[in-house]
Design a protein around this motif. Structure first.
Motif, short mmCIF file in Angstrom:
data_model
loop_
_atom_site.label_atom_id
_atom_site.label_comp_id
_atom_site.label_asym_id
_atom_site.label_seq_id
_atom_site.Cartn_x
_atom_site.Cartn_y
_atom_site.Cartn_z
N PRO A 23 0.83 -1.21 0.00
CA PRO A 23 0.00 0.00 0.00
C PRO A 23 0.86 1.26 0.00
CG PRO A 23 0.02 -0.98 2.18
CD PRO A 23 0.80 -1.90 1.29
N MET A 26 -1.88 5.86 2.93
CA MET A 26 -3.29 5.61 3.21
C MET A 26 -3.79 6.56 4.29
SD MET A 26 -4.48 3.04 1.43
CE MET A 26 -3.61 2.29 0.07
N ARG A 52 -4.63 11.92 -4.54
CA ARG A 52 -5.35 11.73 -3.27
C ARG A 52 -4.68 10.67 -2.44
NH1 ARG A 52 -8.38 7.11 -2.78
NH2 ARG A 52 -8.84 5.95 -4.67
N TRP A 53 -4.96 10.69 -1.15
CA TRP A 53 -4.53 9.63 -0.25
C TRP A 53 -5.38 8.40 -0.52
CZ3 TRP A 53 -0.99 9.85 3.94
CH2 TRP A 53 -0.36 11.08 4.10
N GLY A 54 -4.79 7.24 -0.35
CA GLY A 54 -5.57 6.02 -0.47
C GLY A 54 -6.49 5.86 0.73
N GLU A 55 -7.56 5.16 0.52
CA GLU A 55 -8.50 4.81 1.59
C GLU A 55 -8.36 3.33 1.86
OE1 GLU A 55 -10.41 6.88 3.28
OE2 GLU A 55 -9.88 8.64 2.09
N ASP A 58 -9.57 0.90 -0.62
CA ASP A 58 -8.85 0.74 -1.89
C ASP A 58 -8.08 -0.58 -1.92
OD1 ASP A 58 -9.62 3.20 -3.10
OD2 ASP A 58 -8.11 4.25 -1.93
N LEU A 59 -7.82 -1.15 -0.77
CA LEU A 59 -7.10 -2.42 -0.69
C LEU A 59 -8.01 -3.63 -0.88
CD1 LEU A 59 -4.88 -1.52 2.37
CD2 LEU A 59 -4.15 -1.64 -0.01
N VAL A 81 -0.63 -0.75 -4.44
CA VAL A 81 -1.91 -0.04 -4.35
C VAL A 81 -1.54 1.33 -3.80
CG1 VAL A 81 -4.24 -0.04 -3.38
CG2 VAL A 81 -3.11 -2.22 -3.92
N ASP A 82 -1.10 2.20 -4.71
CA ASP A 82 -0.47 3.44 -4.28
C ASP A 82 -0.85 4.66 -5.10
OD1 ASP A 82 0.83 2.97 -6.66
OD2 ASP A 82 2.84 2.83 -5.78
N GLY A 83 -1.90 4.57 -5.87
CA GLY A 83 -2.35 5.72 -6.67
C GLY A 83 -1.36 6.13 -7.75
#
Length: 88
Positions: A23, A26, A52-55, A58-59, A81-83
């Motif tokens: 990730p 987040m 944006r920050w991950g939520e 998102d994982l 999973v890092d945008g």
């Protein structure tokens, strides 16, 4: 990633797949201080192509994929999973 690959190679012959999720930044309680610091927050957002920050949710997709039979032939891989952070 190295440990994931090592374990994947060692356990593949036993029918065990080993994969990982990496990730990015987040939005969680652990990152609250970073997000509260306006300058640091902006510096981080400027490096994330998604902007944006991950939520935590998102994982969920990658977790479901790796837990499903859809990933039966995926072994030794780390899903970022890092945008887009690592794509830069």
């Amino acid at each position: 990633m190295g440990v994931t690959r090592l374990m994947a190679n060692e356990w593949a012959s036993k029918g065990i797949n080993v994969n990982a999720i990496a990730p990015g930044y987040m939005a969680t309680n652990n990152t609250q201080a970073l997000r509260a610091d306006a300058q640091r927050n902006q510096d981080i957002l400027d490096r994330i192509p998604a902007g944006r920050w991950g939520e935590p949710q998102d994982l969920a997709g990658p977790c479901v994929f790796l837990a499903s039979c859809a990933s039966d032939y995926v072994n030794g891989y780390t899903i970022a999973v890092d945008g887009g952070w690592l794509a830069r």
